[in-house]
Enzyme design. Structure first.
Site, PDB file in Angstrom:
ATOM      1  N   LYS A  68       0.770  -1.159  -0.217  1.00  0.00           N
ATOM      2  CA  LYS A  68       0.055  -0.018   0.010  1.00  0.00           C
ATOM      3  C   LYS A  68       0.788   1.377   0.072  1.00  0.00           C
ATOM      4  CE  LYS A  68      -1.809   2.314   3.399  1.00  0.00           C
ATOM      5  NZ  LYS A  68      -1.402   3.748   2.781  1.00  0.00           N
TER       6      LYS A  68
ATOM      7  N   GLU B  62      10.167  14.688  16.183  1.00  0.00           N
ATOM      8  CA  GLU B  62      10.717  14.698  14.790  1.00  0.00           C
ATOM      9  C   GLU B  62       9.574  15.730  14.175  1.00  0.00           C
ATOM     10  OE1 GLU B  62       9.429  11.268  12.390  1.00  0.00           O
ATOM     11  OE2 GLU B  62      11.313  11.389  11.291  1.00  0.00           O
TER      12      GLU B  62
ATOM     13  N   CYS C 164      13.725  10.618   6.608  1.00  0.00           N
ATOM     14  CA  CYS C 164      13.871  10.025   8.045  1.00  0.00           C
ATOM     15  C   CYS C 164      15.010   9.898   8.898  1.00  0.00           C
ATOM     16  CB  CYS C 164      13.297   8.361   7.857  1.00  0.00           C
ATOM     17  SG  CYS C 164      14.259   7.543   6.761  1.00  0.00           S
TER      18      CYS C 164
ATOM     19  N   GLU D  32      10.274   0.334   9.785  1.00  0.00           N
ATOM     20  CA  GLU D  32      11.458   1.536   9.691  1.00  0.00           C
ATOM     21  C   GLU D  32      10.660   2.860  10.085  1.00  0.00           C
ATOM     22  OE1 GLU D  32      14.422   1.103   8.742  1.00  0.00           O
ATOM     23  OE2 GLU D  32      14.640  -0.815   7.763  1.00  0.00           O
TER      24      GLU D  32
ATOM     25  N   GLU E  92       4.836   6.672  15.683  1.00  0.00           N
ATOM     26  CA  GLU E  92       3.322   6.565  16.417  1.00  0.00           C
ATOM     27  C   GLU E  92       2.706   5.603  15.831  1.00  0.00           C
ATOM     28  OE1 GLU E  92       1.467  10.460  15.506  1.00  0.00           O
ATOM     29  OE2 GLU E  92      -0.379   9.656  16.715  1.00  0.00           O
TER      30      GLU E  92
END
Ligand code: NAD
Length: 494
Positions: A176, A384, A284, A250, A231
């Protein structure tokens, strides 16, 4: 307008639900995107299961699968220009970043093909085997049907990192893509069909949280691979417990960039900017916390503030642009809210801090490169942001830098800048993080593992570790005791 359809069982299909995706640079329509119903998602998983047990796929040897991977790599290169233009329009990636993405995805498939050709799926363990008693083998076998979910920041590369090991290992998948950036994963679906990957081995759909949750709940899914926020990763880990699915995660990061007092400043200043500004800070592994030793802090800070003015924020289609817009208004608002919070908390704004509202850029979601001097108590030291915002903190010495770098729930990446490689290496070894660069940033090697310590993830992608994440290992015991009286342990029950 381009249509992004569901790719299920080797065919492109429409569905009852769709939306029109927008270009983050100017709000123009990019594509009509079809969202799968629950029935479509079930169909995709069924097709992956059927393909997994098909004679064609189970019987295909690794060398043939390596050939498929290589052909995908070649096709990506062949269709490079078209893919780059679509990625720029769909995600707001600067032209240079989109070109690098296609090159990286193509290179990944190629390197993986080479790795697969060398991988031993059957290994006799001589140290465990004993002539006259047993021969012991490790047999590596595909895990089965996978469900894979990717984020919006590097759509093509993330899809490549997921689908590559599926094909290499002989698994099947439903991937997805993020509905914010679904276009290039769909081109990859066309390529996968065109090079002759059997129908159902790779199914590609898009959608949001609902479609993702529904896909993962399917009990036919044996492995979940997720890239996205920490999260959501937490929720996915809880869900995977239900069916004891194998899991790769990840997740997010707040990576530390440590500049030691013997660093080459001309390299370290540009490196520190590149580390947090690449792709508008939506990477990231971005180096979003900068630690600089006190001895060089004033001169480093001056150089950084001077040099950041040279960063070229602009239209993503312009070949000279360093970075373009962030992905959508929601993301821009989130970044601006972090900037406001930092100001309220007393963080010292050294540069930027605003949305760009002039000229053509007023039509999109562009944010100035932003520098804040902060302490570990500030929110942006810990959370972040996923935008072009850097938190800078002076440190007394390398011990303090290591301590503060490790003061994070995350552990994805980081860097050390020094002219003394041994000194830098000693610091690097003490960082609790999955990748550390010395005098470098962002560069990845498809032959090496990538992933996070702590709440930045679970498992690794790429390298041998990345392939093994899609394999089960079977211990095969072949008895070498050729007579009943050589097996006294059977007597235990008589
Ligand atoms: P996100 O977690 O919001 O979404 C990621 C994907 O999960 C999307 O496809 C989304 O539709 C889907 N999703 C959302 N909620 C879900 C749920 N409850 N169940 C199943 N699927 C769900 O992340 P994002 O905003 O798209 O991406 C940014 C995040 O991704 C950042 O935290 C970034 O650090 C992380 N990221 C990590 C890596 C890595 O390799 N470690 C790489 C790229 C991005």
């Amino acid at each position: 307008m381009k249509e992004i359809k569901l790719f299920i069982d080797g065919e492109f299909r429409t569905s009852d639900k769709s939306f029109v995706s927008e270009n983050p640079a100017n709000g123009e329509a990019v594509a009509k995107v079809y969202i799968p119903s629950e029935k479509d998602i079930d169909l995709a998983v069924d097709s992956a299961e059927k393909a997994f047990y098909s004679k064609e796929w189970r019987g295909m040897d690794a060398l043939k699968r390596a050939e498929l991977l290589e052909k995908i790599s070649d096709k990506l290169k062949e269709r490079r220009n078209e893919i780059v233009d679509l990625e720029v329009a769909d995600s707001g990636s600067a032209l240079r970043k989109a070109k690098a993405d296609v090159a990286n995805a193509a290179s990944y498939f190629k390197v993986l093909a080479g790795q697969l050709r060398k991988f031993a799926f059957e290994v006799k363990d001589e140290s465990a085997s004993r002539p006259g008693f047993s021969a012991n083998y490790k047999i590596y076998e595909p895990v089965g049907v996978c469900a894979q979910i990717i984020p919006w920041n590097f759509p093509l590369v993330m899809a490549a990192w997921k689908i590559g090991p599926v094909i290499a290992a002989g698994c099947t998948t439903v991937l997805k893509s993020a509905q914010e950036t679904p276009v290039t994963a769909s081109i990859l679906a066309e390529i996968i069909r065109d090079v002759g990957v059997p129908a159902g081995v790779v199914n590609i759909i898009t959608g949001g949280a609902h479609e993702g949750q529904y896909l993962l709940k399917n009990s036919k899914v044996r492995k979940v691979a997720f890239t996205g926020s920490t999260e959501v990763g937490r929720k996915i880990m809880e869900g995977a417990g239900r069916n004891l699915q194998r899991l790769s995660l990840e997740l997010g990061g707040k990576s530390a960039n440590i500049v030691l007092d013997d660093a080459d400043l001309s390299i370290a200043v540009d490196g520190a900017l590149y580390a947090f500004l690449y792709h508008s800070g939506q990477a990231c592994d971005s180096g979003t916390r900068l630690f600089v030793e006190e001895k060089i802090y004033p001169s480093f800070k001056d150089a950084l503030v001077k040099r950041i003015a040279d960063v070229k924020v602009g239209l993503p289609t312009d070949p000279g642009t360093g970075y373009g817009p962030v992905v959508n208004k929601k993301q821009a608002d989130r970044i601006l809210a972090y900037i406001e919070t930092t100001k309220k908390e007393g963080g010292k704004l050294l540069f930027g801090g605003n949305k760009i509202t002039t000229g053509e850029m007023a039509k999109g979601h562009y944010i100035e490169p932003t520098l804040f001097e902060v302490t570990p108590d500030h929110t942006i030291f810990n959370e972040e942001i996923f935008g072009p915002v850097l938190a800078i903190t002076p440190v007394k010495n390398e011990d303090e830098a290591i301590r503060l770098a490790n003061k994070s729930i995350y552990g994805l990446a980081g860097a050390v800048w020094s002219k003394n490689a041994e000194r830098a290496k000693n610091v690097a070894k003490l960082l609790e993080t999955g990748t550390v660069w010395i005098n470098e940033y962002h560069l990845l090697n498809p032959g090496m593992p990538f992933g996070g310590y702590k709440q930045s993830g679970l498992g690794r992608e790429m390298g041998e570790e990345g392939l093994k994440a899609y394999l089960e290992v079977k211990h095969l015991w072949v008895s070498d005791c050729d007579a009943r009286d050589k097996k006294p342990w059977f007597d235990a029950i008589f």
